[in-house]
Every structure is written in C-alpha cells, then in structure tokens.
Design a protein around this motif. Structure first.
Motif, PDB file in Angstrom:
ATOM      1  N   ARG A   7       0.863  -1.394  -0.121  1.00  0.00           N
ATOM      2  CA  ARG A   7       0.097   0.284  -0.016  1.00  0.00           C
ATOM      3  C   ARG A   7       0.845   0.895  -0.341  1.00  0.00           C
ATOM      4  NH1 ARG A   7      -4.697   1.940   4.362  1.00  0.00           N
ATOM      5  NH2 ARG A   7      -5.238   4.009   3.533  1.00  0.00           N
ATOM      6  N   HIS A   8       0.615   2.371  -0.616  1.00  0.00           N
ATOM      7  CA  HIS A   8       1.558   3.399  -0.884  1.00  0.00           C
ATOM      8  C   HIS A   8       1.423   4.004   0.829  1.00  0.00           C
ATOM      9  CE1 HIS A   8      -2.239   6.032  -0.283  1.00  0.00           C
ATOM     10  NE2 HIS A   8      -3.338   5.164  -1.321  1.00  0.00           N
ATOM     11  N   PRO A  82      -6.834   2.491  -7.553  1.00  0.00           N
ATOM     12  CA  PRO A  82      -8.295   2.311  -6.716  1.00  0.00           C
ATOM     13  C   PRO A  82      -8.880   1.766  -7.103  1.00  0.00           C
ATOM     14  CG  PRO A  82      -7.511   5.011  -6.935  1.00  0.00           C
ATOM     15  CD  PRO A  82      -6.984   4.194  -8.000  1.00  0.00           C
ATOM     16  N   ARG A  83      -9.801   0.910  -5.964  1.00  0.00           N
ATOM     17  CA  ARG A  83     -11.373  -0.014  -5.607  1.00  0.00           C
ATOM     18  C   ARG A  83     -11.769   0.344  -4.926  1.00  0.00           C
ATOM     19  NH1 ARG A  83     -14.276  -3.045  -9.289  1.00  0.00           N
ATOM     20  NH2 ARG A  83     -15.460  -4.861  -7.841  1.00  0.00           N
ATOM     21  N   ILE A  84     -13.250   0.835  -4.751  1.00  0.00           N
ATOM     22  CA  ILE A  84     -14.086   0.276  -3.834  1.00  0.00           C
ATOM     23  C   ILE A  84     -14.015  -0.433  -2.716  1.00  0.00           C
ATOM     24  CG2 ILE A  84     -16.156   0.967  -2.684  1.00  0.00           C
ATOM     25  CD1 ILE A  84     -16.109   3.435  -4.820  1.00  0.00           C
ATOM     26  N   PHE A  85     -13.799  -1.239  -1.729  1.00  0.00           N
ATOM     27  CA  PHE A  85     -14.247  -2.351  -1.635  1.00  0.00           C
ATOM     28  C   PHE A  85     -14.583  -2.234   0.366  1.00  0.00           C
ATOM     29  CE2 PHE A  85     -12.848  -6.034   1.263  1.00  0.00           C
ATOM     30  CZ  PHE A  85     -12.939  -7.778  -0.282  1.00  0.00           C
ATOM     31  N   SER A 158       0.147  -0.064  -4.317  1.00  0.00           N
ATOM     32  CA  SER A 158      -1.782  -0.074  -5.191  1.00  0.00           C
ATOM     33  C   SER A 158      -1.744   0.695  -3.795  1.00  0.00           C
ATOM     34  CB  SER A 158      -2.134  -1.300  -4.949  1.00  0.00           C
ATOM     35  OG  SER A 158      -3.245  -0.665  -5.815  1.00  0.00           O
ATOM     36  N   HIS A 159      -3.505  -0.003  -3.436  1.00  0.00           N
ATOM     37  CA  HIS A 159      -4.454   0.781  -2.557  1.00  0.00           C
ATOM     38  C   HIS A 159      -5.156  -0.126  -1.581  1.00  0.00           C
ATOM     39  CE1 HIS A 159      -4.045   4.742  -5.339  1.00  0.00           C
ATOM     40  NE2 HIS A 159      -3.804   3.791  -5.938  1.00  0.00           N
ATOM     41  N   ASP A 160      -5.505   0.707  -0.736  1.00  0.00           N
ATOM     42  CA  ASP A 160      -6.383  -1.322   0.463  1.00  0.00           C
ATOM     43  C   ASP A 160      -7.584  -1.220   0.037  1.00  0.00           C
ATOM     44  OD1 ASP A 160      -7.854   1.298   0.075  1.00  0.00           O
ATOM     45  OD2 ASP A 160      -7.352   1.667   2.719  1.00  0.00           O
ATOM     46  N   GLY A 161      -8.533  -0.674  -0.962  1.00  0.00           N
ATOM     47  CA  GLY A 161      -9.628  -1.653  -1.393  1.00  0.00           C
ATOM     48  C   GLY A 161      -9.172  -2.937  -2.098  1.00  0.00           C
ATOM     49  N   THR A 162      -7.794  -2.055  -3.814  1.00  0.00           N
ATOM     50  CA  THR A 162      -7.757  -2.470  -4.440  1.00  0.00           C
ATOM     51  C   THR A 162      -6.780  -4.293  -4.245  1.00  0.00           C
ATOM     52  OG1 THR A 162      -6.921  -0.808  -5.633  1.00  0.00           O
ATOM     53  CG2 THR A 162      -5.794  -2.755  -6.610  1.00  0.00           C
ATOM     54  N   ILE A 163      -5.844  -3.534  -2.802  1.00  0.00           N
ATOM     55  CA  ILE A 163      -4.947  -5.611  -2.382  1.00  0.00           C
ATOM     56  C   ILE A 163      -5.660  -5.942  -1.771  1.00  0.00           C
ATOM     57  CG2 ILE A 163      -3.248  -5.512  -0.713  1.00  0.00           C
ATOM     58  CD1 ILE A 163      -2.047  -3.055  -1.001  1.00  0.00           C
ATOM     59  N   LEU A 175     -13.168 -11.577   2.355  1.00  0.00           N
ATOM     60  CA  LEU A 175     -11.819 -10.432   2.735  1.00  0.00           C
ATOM     61  C   LEU A 175     -13.070  -9.086   3.567  1.00  0.00           C
ATOM     62  CD1 LEU A 175      -8.668 -11.286   1.505  1.00  0.00           C
ATOM     63  CD2 LEU A 175      -9.564 -12.359   3.636  1.00  0.00           C
ATOM     64  N   SER A 176     -12.810  -8.101   4.356  1.00  0.00           N
ATOM     65  CA  SER A 176     -13.342  -7.521   4.569  1.00  0.00           C
ATOM     66  C   SER A 176     -13.096  -6.384   4.716  1.00  0.00           C
ATOM     67  CB  SER A 176     -14.076  -7.330   5.968  1.00  0.00           C
ATOM     68  OG  SER A 176     -13.244  -7.229   6.841  1.00  0.00           O
ATOM     69  N   ARG A 177     -13.179  -4.873   5.134  1.00  0.00           N
ATOM     70  CA  ARG A 177     -12.736  -3.928   5.200  1.00  0.00           C
ATOM     71  C   ARG A 177     -10.839  -4.248   6.693  1.00  0.00           C
ATOM     72  NH1 ARG A 177     -14.363   0.606   2.889  1.00  0.00           N
ATOM     73  NH2 ARG A 177     -12.868   2.150   3.897  1.00  0.00           N
ATOM     74  N   ASP A 178     -11.674  -4.847   7.190  1.00  0.00           N
ATOM     75  CA  ASP A 178     -10.397  -4.640   8.473  1.00  0.00           C
ATOM     76  C   ASP A 178      -9.407  -5.619   7.858  1.00  0.00           C
ATOM     77  OD1 ASP A 178     -12.218  -4.452  10.728  1.00  0.00           O
ATOM     78  OD2 ASP A 178     -13.135  -6.507  10.799  1.00  0.00           O
ATOM     79  N   ASP A 179      -9.630  -6.810   6.925  1.00  0.00           N
ATOM     80  CA  ASP A 179      -8.522  -6.961   6.488  1.00  0.00           C
ATOM     81  C   ASP A 179      -7.467  -6.014   5.329  1.00  0.00           C
ATOM     82  OD1 ASP A 179      -8.989 -10.324   6.767  1.00  0.00           O
ATOM     83  OD2 ASP A 179     -10.275  -9.163   5.998  1.00  0.00           O
ATOM     84  N   PHE A 180      -7.475  -4.836   5.451  1.00  0.00           N
ATOM     85  CA  PHE A 180      -7.016  -3.762   4.753  1.00  0.00           C
ATOM     86  C   PHE A 180      -5.228  -3.689   4.986  1.00  0.00           C
ATOM     87  CE2 PHE A 180     -10.096  -0.407   3.257  1.00  0.00           C
ATOM     88  CZ  PHE A 180     -11.044  -1.271   2.210  1.00  0.00           C
ATOM     89  N   PRO A 181      -4.707  -3.362   4.246  1.00  0.00           N
ATOM     90  CA  PRO A 181      -2.979  -3.357   4.706  1.00  0.00           C
ATOM     91  C   PRO A 181      -3.059  -1.524   5.042  1.00  0.00           C
ATOM     92  CG  PRO A 181      -3.286  -2.754   2.435  1.00  0.00           C
ATOM     93  CD  PRO A 181      -4.710  -3.386   2.646  1.00  0.00           C
ATOM     94  N   LYS A 182      -2.237  -1.697   6.095  1.00  0.00           N
ATOM     95  CA  LYS A 182      -1.789  -0.091   7.079  1.00  0.00           C
ATOM     96  C   LYS A 182      -0.958   0.760   5.995  1.00  0.00           C
ATOM     97  CE  LYS A 182      -3.539  -0.804  10.547  1.00  0.00           C
ATOM     98  NZ  LYS A 182      -4.952  -0.841  10.809  1.00  0.00           N
ATOM     99  N   GLU A 183      -0.419   1.555   5.868  1.00  0.00           N
ATOM    100  CA  GLU A 183      -0.151   3.047   5.309  1.00  0.00           C
ATOM    101  C   GLU A 183       1.846   1.603   5.026  1.00  0.00           C
ATOM    102  OE1 GLU A 183      -0.397   5.987   7.180  1.00  0.00           O
ATOM    103  OE2 GLU A 183      -2.280   7.032   6.501  1.00  0.00           O
ATOM    104  N   THR A 184       1.995   1.553   3.473  1.00  0.00           N
ATOM    105  CA  THR A 184       3.444   1.291   3.967  1.00  0.00           C
ATOM    106  C   THR A 184       2.962  -0.502   3.631  1.00  0.00           C
ATOM    107  OG1 THR A 184       4.720   2.168   4.594  1.00  0.00           O
ATOM    108  CG2 THR A 184       4.453   2.691   2.199  1.00  0.00           C
ATOM    109  N   GLY A 185       2.063  -0.732   4.117  1.00  0.00           N
ATOM    110  CA  GLY A 185       2.008  -2.508   4.391  1.00  0.00           C
ATOM    111  C   GLY A 185       2.276  -3.134   3.556  1.00  0.00           C
ATOM    112  N   TRP A 186       2.340  -4.391   3.818  1.00  0.00           N
ATOM    113  CA  TRP A 186       2.277  -5.335   2.634  1.00  0.00           C
ATOM    114  C   TRP A 186       1.693  -6.519   2.584  1.00  0.00           C
ATOM    115  CZ3 TRP A 186       6.260  -4.190   5.575  1.00  0.00           C
ATOM    116  CH2 TRP A 186       7.306  -5.467   6.316  1.00  0.00           C
ATOM    117  N   PHE A 187       1.485  -7.542   1.493  1.00  0.00           N
ATOM    118  CA  PHE A 187       1.098  -8.683   2.081  1.00  0.00           C
ATOM    119  C   PHE A 187       1.925  -9.688   0.550  1.00  0.00           C
ATOM    120  CE2 PHE A 187      -2.533  -6.620   3.243  1.00  0.00           C
ATOM    121  CZ  PHE A 187      -3.048  -7.283   4.336  1.00  0.00           C
TER     122      PHE A 187
END
Length: 191
Positions: A7-8, A82-85, A158-163, A175-187
């Motif tokens: 995430r950016h 970006p993607r709305i999730f 990319s972005h939290d919703g896209t990832i 998955l849900s919004r609880d699964d979003f990465p933090k800023e510069t978080g990664w998977f």
C-alpha cells in the motif's frame, strides 16, 4: 511467483476524514515520504525487479522514493488503480481516487513506463466502481500478464481496497475492510 502488494504511504487525503477524501490529486504527507523511504530496507530493489504502480500520485510518489537510484522497471497500470471494497451498488469515485492522465504521468514521472495494453476507458475510469464480474476478468488478465514476465517476484504499489480485492480473488476467501493493509503495509502472495 511472488506478488508483493504494497500500500502507498500516507496521503494528504487521510488527514481530515471524511472531508479530505474530496481533495483532488493528493500527494504523500511528510510521514508518507518517510514510510516510502523505509521500504528501501524492508524490500531492497534491484535492476531486475518489476514494480507495477497505480496511476495515482501518492502511489507513484511512494514507488519513486522507494526505488530512487535503481534502474528497475517501473510500470504504471490502471489495473491496480483504486477500487472500492467491498463494492457498493451506485458507488462513485471520490476526487482523491481519480486517475492521473497519461500525459500528467509522463510529465511528472518521466522514468515510468505506461501500460499500453489497457484500454483508454480503463485509463480514464480505472477499476474503482466496475462490477465484480468485470474486475475478476481484468484481475485474471493482469495476473496472467505477471506470470508471463517470468520473474521470481513482482512488486505492486496500490491501494487498500485494490489489494484486498486482489487478495480475495487469489486466495478465494471472503475478506473485509478489517483485512486492509496499513500505510506501506504489504502482503506477499504466491501465484
């Protein structure tokens, strides 16, 4: 192949929610710049690496700072914009998530390559509000393209919703919004 979704860094659009979501073309904050620099130690880049970046300023800045001085391939693609999730019917793209034009990217980020395979429509609207079935077709196409690059690892900024959308598709898990990465978080996902 490993896909490293990052995430950016912190963007100006997150500083005064919800009002700041209406900021057009937000940049990284000072904290976002520091986060992008820290990626250098977490994920050292080499000239053999491919970094694929969303056509949004904060993602482009994150990749530029992170890869500064490294001759890696930097490809900008609307397929990871970006993607709305989760996607909600009748959703609208907020000003903070409007894609930069190809001309603006060429001017402001001259060392980056533009994805020539994506349609003009994708370059204008991105994947933010497209129906889930269309997203799945585009995600499949994007992931097949990644495989063809014959690289051990591909980085995607990319972005939290896209990832989270890509993770849900690849893993086949809800998955849900609880699964979003933090800023510069990664998977890291094997595909």
């Amino acid at each position: 192949m490993e896909l490293v979704f990052i995430r950016h860094g912190q963007g100006e659009h997150t500083l005064n929610l919800p009002y700041s979501l209406y900021t057009t073309d937000p940049s990284l904050t000072k904290e976002g710049i520091i986060q992008a620099r820290e990626l250098r130690t977490q994920f050292p880049i080499s000239e053999d690496d491919i970094v694929i970046i969303s056509p949004i300023r904060r993602a482009l800045q994150t990749a530029m700072i992170w890869t500064e001085g490294i001759g890696s391939t930097k490809l900008v693609s609307p397929l990871i914009s970006p993607r709305i999730f989760p996607l909600k019917q009748d959703s609208k793209t907020l000003p903070c998530d409007q894609l930069l034009t190809r001309e603006k990217i060429r001017k402001d980020f001259p060392g980056f390559i533009l994805d020539k395979e994506s349609s003009l429509n994708l370059w204008i609207y991105g994947i933010n509000t497209i129906p889930e079935n269309e997203f799945i077709l585009l995600a499949k196409h994007f992931l097949e393209w990644c495989k063809k690059q014959d690289k051990k690892r591909i980085y995607i900024v990319s972005h939290d919703g896209t990832i989270t959308s890509y993770r849900q598709y690849i893993l086949g898990e809800k998955l849900s919004r609880d699964d979003f990465p933090k800023e510069t978080g990664w998977f890291i996902l094997n595909y």
